[in-house]
Structures are given as structure tokens and as C-alpha cells.
Scaffold this motif. Sequence first.
Motif, PDB file in Angstrom:
ATOM      1  N   GLU A 196      -8.063   7.895   0.778  1.00 31.20           N
ATOM      2  CA  GLU A 196      -7.134   8.723   0.022  1.00 31.20           C
ATOM      3  C   GLU A 196      -6.384   9.641   0.976  1.00 31.20           C
ATOM      4  O   GLU A 196      -6.941  10.076   1.999  1.00 31.20           O
ATOM      5  CB  GLU A 196      -7.878   9.574  -1.021  1.00 31.20           C
ATOM      6  CG  GLU A 196      -8.328   8.790  -2.240  1.00 31.20           C
ATOM      7  CD  GLU A 196      -9.426   7.775  -1.939  1.00 31.20           C
ATOM      8  OE1 GLU A 196      -9.314   6.631  -2.406  1.00 31.20           O
ATOM      9  OE2 GLU A 196     -10.403   8.113  -1.244  1.00 31.20           O
TER      10      GLU A 196
ATOM     11  N   SER B  26     -12.292   9.100   3.484  1.00 31.19           N
ATOM     12  CA  SER B  26     -13.010   7.991   2.871  1.00 31.19           C
ATOM     13  C   SER B  26     -14.501   8.164   3.132  1.00 31.19           C
ATOM     14  O   SER B  26     -14.912   9.049   3.893  1.00 31.19           O
ATOM     15  CB  SER B  26     -12.528   6.647   3.429  1.00 31.19           C
ATOM     16  OG  SER B  26     -13.051   5.572   2.669  1.00 31.19           O
TER      17      SER B  26
ATOM     18  N   TYR C 102     -10.600   1.460   1.297  1.00 26.96           N
ATOM     19  CA  TYR C 102      -9.492   2.370   1.014  1.00 26.96           C
ATOM     20  C   TYR C 102      -9.790   3.810   1.424  1.00 26.96           C
ATOM     21  O   TYR C 102     -10.940   4.241   1.444  1.00 26.96           O
ATOM     22  CB  TYR C 102      -9.128   2.305  -0.466  1.00 26.96           C
ATOM     23  CG  TYR C 102      -8.579   0.956  -0.857  1.00 26.96           C
ATOM     24  CD1 TYR C 102      -7.285   0.594  -0.520  1.00 26.96           C
ATOM     25  CD2 TYR C 102      -9.373   0.020  -1.532  1.00 26.96           C
ATOM     26  CE1 TYR C 102      -6.774  -0.657  -0.861  1.00 26.96           C
ATOM     27  CE2 TYR C 102      -8.873  -1.230  -1.873  1.00 26.96           C
ATOM     28  CZ  TYR C 102      -7.577  -1.561  -1.530  1.00 26.96           C
ATOM     29  OH  TYR C 102      -7.082  -2.807  -1.855  1.00 26.96           O
TER      30      TYR C 102
ATOM     31  N   GLY D  51     -13.356   9.547  -4.265  1.00 30.38           N
ATOM     32  CA  GLY D  51     -13.111   8.153  -3.952  1.00 30.38           C
ATOM     33  C   GLY D  51     -14.233   7.609  -3.095  1.00 30.38           C
ATOM     34  O   GLY D  51     -15.333   8.146  -3.117  1.00 30.38           O
ATOM     35  N   PRO D  52     -13.967   6.594  -2.286  1.00 30.63           N
ATOM     36  CA  PRO D  52     -12.685   5.905  -2.175  1.00 30.63           C
ATOM     37  C   PRO D  52     -12.472   4.926  -3.322  1.00 30.63           C
ATOM     38  O   PRO D  52     -13.430   4.481  -3.940  1.00 30.63           O
ATOM     39  CB  PRO D  52     -12.817   5.158  -0.847  1.00 30.63           C
ATOM     40  CG  PRO D  52     -14.288   4.864  -0.730  1.00 30.63           C
ATOM     41  CD  PRO D  52     -14.984   6.054  -1.346  1.00 30.63           C
ATOM     42  N   ALA D  53     -11.205   4.604  -3.575  1.00 28.82           N
ATOM     43  CA  ALA D  53     -10.913   3.565  -4.549  1.00 28.82           C
ATOM     44  C   ALA D  53     -11.638   2.292  -4.132  1.00 28.82           C
ATOM     45  O   ALA D  53     -11.639   1.922  -2.962  1.00 28.82           O
ATOM     46  CB  ALA D  53      -9.409   3.312  -4.615  1.00 28.82           C
TER      47      ALA D  53
ATOM     48  N   CYS E  24       0.819  -1.210   0.000  1.00 29.97           N
ATOM     49  CA  CYS E  24       0.000   0.000   0.000  1.00 29.97           C
ATOM     50  C   CYS E  24       0.851   1.257   0.000  1.00 29.97           C
ATOM     51  O   CYS E  24       0.497   2.255  -0.631  1.00 29.97           O
ATOM     52  CB  CYS E  24      -0.935   0.002   1.204  1.00 29.97           C
ATOM     53  SG  CYS E  24      -2.228  -1.249   1.108  1.00 29.97           S
TER      54      CYS E  24
ATOM     55  N   ARG F 230      -4.826   3.875   0.216  1.00 27.15           N
ATOM     56  CA  ARG F 230      -5.033   3.684  -1.220  1.00 27.15           C
ATOM     57  C   ARG F 230      -3.754   3.165  -1.852  1.00 27.15           C
ATOM     58  O   ARG F 230      -2.665   3.686  -1.596  1.00 27.15           O
ATOM     59  CB  ARG F 230      -5.462   5.004  -1.857  1.00 27.15           C
ATOM     60  CG  ARG F 230      -5.792   4.926  -3.351  1.00 27.15           C
ATOM     61  CD  ARG F 230      -6.229   6.288  -3.862  1.00 27.15           C
ATOM     62  NE  ARG F 230      -6.505   6.297  -5.291  1.00 27.15           N
ATOM     63  CZ  ARG F 230      -7.678   6.571  -5.850  1.00 27.15           C
ATOM     64  NH1 ARG F 230      -8.707   6.873  -5.068  1.00 27.15           N
ATOM     65  NH2 ARG F 230      -7.838   6.575  -7.160  1.00 27.15           N
TER      66      ARG F 230
ATOM     67  N   GLU G  38     -10.520   2.659 -11.153  1.00 23.10           N
ATOM     68  CA  GLU G  38     -10.070   2.244  -9.815  1.00 23.10           C
ATOM     69  C   GLU G  38      -9.880   0.740  -9.732  1.00 23.10           C
ATOM     70  O   GLU G  38      -9.226   0.232  -8.828  1.00 23.10           O
ATOM     71  CB  GLU G  38     -11.061   2.720  -8.763  1.00 23.10           C
ATOM     72  CG  GLU G  38     -11.087   4.225  -8.643  1.00 23.10           C
ATOM     73  CD  GLU G  38     -12.233   4.738  -7.795  1.00 23.10           C
ATOM     74  OE1 GLU G  38     -12.254   5.936  -7.515  1.00 23.10           O
ATOM     75  OE2 GLU G  38     -13.108   3.936  -7.406  1.00 23.10           O
TER      76      GLU G  38
END
Length: 805
Positions: A115, A86, A113, A103-105, A15, A238, A414
Motif C-alpha cells: 500500500e 507491506s 502487494y 493490508g496487504p491486499a 497497477c 496495490r 480485497e
Amino acid sequence: MKFINKRIFLFFAFCLTVYFAFAVDVKVDTERKVKEAIPNPDLQKKVWDAMWITCPGVSLLDYGVYHFRKTFDLEAVPESFVVNVSADNRYRLYVNGESVCYGPARGDLMHWYYETVDIAPLLKSGRNVISALVWNAANYKPGAQISLNTGFILQGNTEKEFIVNTNDSWKVINDKAYSPSPDNRQDTGCADRIDGLIYPWGWETMNYDDSNWLKAIMISRALPYGLGTGYNWVLCPRDIPLMEDKPLRMKTIRRTNGIQVTDTFLQGKTSITIPANKKVSFLIDQTFLTNAYPMLTVSGGKGSEILIRYAEAMKKDGQKANRNDVNGREITGWVDKFYPDGGSNRLFSSLWFRTYRYVEVDITTKEEALNLLDFYGMYTAYPFKENGSFVSDEADLSKIWEVGWRTARLCANETYFDCPYYEQLMYVGDTRIQALISLYVSGDDRLMRKAIKMFDYSRTYEGITASRYPSHVAQYIPPFSLYWINMVHDYWMYRDDPIFVESCLPGVLSVLEWFRDKIDARTGVLGYLPHWNFIDWPKEWPWDNNLPLGGTHRATIDGGSAIISLQYAYAIKDAVDLLNAFGETYLAERYKQLGASISNHIWNDCWNESKQLLADDLQGSSYSQHVNIMGILSDAVPQNKQVEVFNRLDTDSSLIQATFYYRFYLFKALKKVGLAEHYVSMLQPWKDMINIGLTTFAENPEPTRSDCHAWSASPCIDFLATICGVEPAEPGFKSVKVEPHLGTLKRIKGNVPHPKGLINVVLEQKGDNLKGRIILPAGLSGTFNWFGNKKALCEGINDINVSKK
């Protein structure tokens, strides 16, 4: 077994190696003023100080769109001000009225996840406001969206940023201006309906009066992995970059009704006034398929209705034809609905991006004229760079490269997407091909690593991976789990990352064992296979709603599928490589013998001597290219017969034919048997797609559902791996082999990204002679081979001047 549990260590290392929608009244900058930042490692070691917050008085499980705000004072502008953010389902963050990130991814609840961004460039001394648009699509959410309930969290990276941590000092409102527009809804979710009359214009700016807003309620503390007695969202940094966002002007007006609209409007040079009590429409052609947030700015027009519809292609009687044709054709698809309030400079955009080539705008005004000030797209995609390249003396191949790379880009965000218009789901079968395209054209391996881990996370008690993940509807396609093993092997060959690869081995063994348990002791091959055992989409394998059939052979249910049995043997070959590399020699030998046993049984029981081909099942009920391709790749077909079998499967039109997807494996077999000089002459299906106006490659031959399906973009791999011939010579791409196959081409030039730099291949073929040069980056060596001419390659310039032997 000797596996050391490195999974937690790997996760954090992975990560740290390394957005959905914007409010309808905020202009989005063409360049981000903020940068991604590194999360504080302590955030993964302790419970966060910030709280998950939400809106009081609403169901946290139902559809809803919410605005959150926090005002705070700063004595001076800090050099850095890093926050971690998030939400569930999605958010877009603003600072002092400017969009920051979104986001979040996508992940799952055990890998949720956040950011990390430095917002200092948007801060000022004195009063500041940080705000967020958060929404829960609930029953309308995309198939790839996993959710617990509506929530938002923001955590300062260090103590100096704790002033903005989410808690009950934040304010919130439930924005009733939003509602779903479910027309032509797909797995990508639904479109949006926005009522400008009740929208809180300016909500994200400092001067907005939020005195009537509610105090946010706190749900729970934020938890990273390992610190909870129970979990909600397990927060993870992320592991991919923020998405690319850039303005994309729409190209041309194809037809109008009730109004004159010229291309100068699309160029941002003129505006359009639509009189009161008028009904008009106009059709826009982007001229190529794209993914973008629609950006429509209007003034006036109180009470008007604006409908914006998006489509890949125009249709007549529900059927597509040449994608450039619009005459006599209609547009069907997603419909965003916007109702202006009469104010000035109102910007409409959707919560999630739209995929379109064609956009139709239908407008009905009431008592007030409506001014259309501007309309364009904000292109979005995973930020791949086109570092690889390919050109040749055949112009058609350059067009295939262009269309293939566009296809791959629209299918990467993503996560990887199977297709951007209909599903946006990451399937293993598609993703293996997409990941290799990423490596060959961009060299960026981060999305590939994320994909491998997401599929590993998806394994259940059964042991196989999900066919697609993340997904809130479970689906299992067992052959795709075998492709996941191939994908791990691909990564091992192209990247020197042993800790990551080793962490995948328990999953590899889990998949292998699931299939081993399905071997019928009487036949020595796979028996009944549960779930949906998709192989490919030839017309001979139509969908049957009463059975898990469609794109597969009946033998997956009745038992004795030669195709999937040999695919298992093919995956075993890659698994054996991995097990040997990591010291599991006993297991490697065990599976090697199993693969050989399966291959021998299929050869003995499915080989038809008169046809000189393998049958699809033990009963010999049908014959396909697919089983013979897998026979070659698994070496079930003896090596001394592989060329003959390939020539037969390639020329016998009575066989069930591989479609675009499975031709990736057809070309692997072509190369394996030493016939890759024929590759260039086998590209007509891709030329045919371009000739009917496709600007991305389709899911299937006509008639096709999806006009953009990344599994069909495999020429972007083979132009570099087969024509230029650049492949790893050993695991980790520690050395390279260059074995070009120009076929009928006279000149080629290719660049292939490598972790050490670009590999450059420039070759010219005249008769039996080949001249040119190969340039390797510093620290890389390899070998060159062309028709038996072998040459050692070193870093720097290597001159090539050889003749066929």
C-alpha cells in the motif's frame, strides 16, 4: 502466433491505474486522515533501500502477533510524506497513535502487494512515531492467505522519507497477549483470544516506553519483479483502492440472561455495569447480515471473561428456519475471547472482520465489576458505490435489488468472496457473476481486472486456472477455467482495454488446449476429466468423499459428459470472438470448427427424439436443465428448435433442476431464445428467500450452508441488462443496445453506469404501447428495439413512443 509480450508493461500500467485488524486499545477514526498516494515508479526498477524485518528469537513460520515501532524527528510538518508498506501475513499501520491503513491486499508470492499512503496529515514537528501491528496466523490462516514467513517492510517513497525505512533501527516485541480461538473455525481462519493483563497498552503512541523492546532483525532486501537472483516476496503496487470503513451501529437486543440491556446501549447512549462475580449474556440482532470489525470498549472488570459469538442465523437442532426467529434457538459460530486487565477505556477488536447478523455476548466477572461503555461494528467492504439503480411498480423487485446488492457487497473485499462467513475465497464460477454485478451497479472495474489477472496467475503446468485464487490449498475445477474465458470476453465487451485483454489470450489458449487434449477420439466429445468438475448443486448430484464428485455428473469421470462438453463449446464461441478481434484468424477458425464438431456429436448422440431434450451423457442416464441450457448457449440445439427446447426444460419438473447459481445461465438462455418477457415471472425463488427472513441471498435452496453467496445475486445484473435491456452493442461498450423486457411490469426506471456516464432508462407500458425516454451520456450512441420497433439512439434525451407490431 503473433502475440507481443506485453505482460510486464501491462502489469505496471494496470497497477498504476488505480486494508487487518486494529490494536485493542486504539480508537479508530470514522474518516481516514490520510490518502492513498502514487508509488514512486523507481520502486519497480530497483532493489529497495528498506529491508524486510522481523522479530528475533521466534519461529518465523509459527503463529505470532508482533508490534513494530520507529521514532523519528521532523523539523517541520511536511506537505507530503509518502510511504509504501507491506507485511506477511497482515499488518495495520499507525502514525502517532492513529490508524492509517491495513493490508496487504491479498495476492501471491509472485505478486505481493504493498500500500502507498501519504501520512503527512498525522505528522507533527519534533518527535513522531510510526508503528505497525503485524501477525502471522500460520496454521490458522485463512484459506485465501498465501504466506512465506513473518515479515514487515516500510519504504519511503523518496529520499526525504527514507528516515522511516525498515531496518535494525526499528524495535519490535512479540505480543503474547494474542492466541488463536479456533472454536467453529472455517476457511476464513480462526477467531482471537486476547489477554488484556499482558497486552502492551498504548504501544502505538508517542509516550509509550519501548526501552525493553528488541531490535528488529533484517531478513532481506525488498525485490520488485525482475531484479532478483532468487525471490521471497515479489513486490507489486496495490491495484485496488483501500477498503471502506465506517461505523455501523448494532440494532436491537433480542434476549438477555441475568442482566437488563436496552437498545440505548447499542445506540451509544448508555453504558452497562455488570457486578462482580456475575454471569450474564445478551443476544444482539443487527437485523441484516454484515461484515464488520467488532468494537467493544470496557473499563474495569479485571479477570473477567468476555465471549463474543457471531452467526448468520439462529439454529435449532443444527437447522436454520426463518432467519428472524430466535425463540427456542441457539447461536453457534466464531467466538472471540477477551480478558480485561481492569484498565479504563480498553477497546477490543478482532484481527480480521467478522460476518454476522446475530451476536451473542457472554460475560463472567470475577472480583471486580465490569463496565461496558460501547459496542458497535466498523463496517468494511470494497468501496463500491451504488451508481446503478432500478425501481419499478412492483415493490418486491426493489427488495430483491436491495438484498442482492447487499449480498454482492459482503462478498467483495480485497478479492471477491464466494461467501463471507465460511470461506472468503475467490472462485471463478462465482466471480464471473460478481464482476458483472460490479459493472452494472457500480461501474468500478478494478476488482474485476484484478480477479481476471489473479486467475491467470494461477495457471500451472497443466494449463487450466485454479478454481479459486489466491489460495494456499490448490483446487482445480476445470469448468471454472471455461468460465474464466467467458469472464475475459465479458470484460472485452464492457471495457475498451485492448492491451489488457490481449495479455489474457495466452491463458485463454492454454485453457482451450487443456480441454482439447481431453476429447475422446472415439466419441468426439470430452472423455475422462481429472479434478473436481463441479457444475451446480442440485440434490441429484450429492457429495461423495470417495470420488471427486459433488455438484457434478458421473460422466465427468466415466467420460462423455454432454454438459461440460457443451460448456466447452460455449466457451469456444467467446474465445473465437477474442481471437478474431486480435488478428488470430487461423486459430479462431480452428476452434470454431472444434466447437461445431463437439456440438454436432452431442446433438447426434445425446438428443432424445421422444423427449425432445438432450441427455446429460452419451448413455442417456439422466436429463437436466443444465445440459439443455448449455445446448442453447452453445447452439448445439439448432436455432429453430431452441424456443421449444427452452419451454420444455422450463416446464418439465422431472428434469434435474438448476439452483440459484445456474439460473444465471438459465436466464441467459431465456434471453437468447427471445423469451425474456417471462423473466419477471421467474423470480419467485428470490422472493421466497426474502419471505423466510434472509437479508442476503443464499448459496442454495433450503437447507443451505451459506446465507450469503454472491452467485445468487444475479438479479442485480438482469434487472438492468434484461428488464431495462441495457447491454453493449459492440466490444468496449463503444455503443449500446437497449432492448427492454418489462413482462408484467407497468413502469421501470433504471440507471446503468457506463465509462462515459450514466445511461438512464425510464419506460411505461400500457397495453401494447410503450412510452418513456432513454438518456445517453455525451459521446455514446446506440439502438433501441422493442417488439420489432427499432430506433437509433444518440447522446442526450431520446423519446420513446412505440406500439407492439
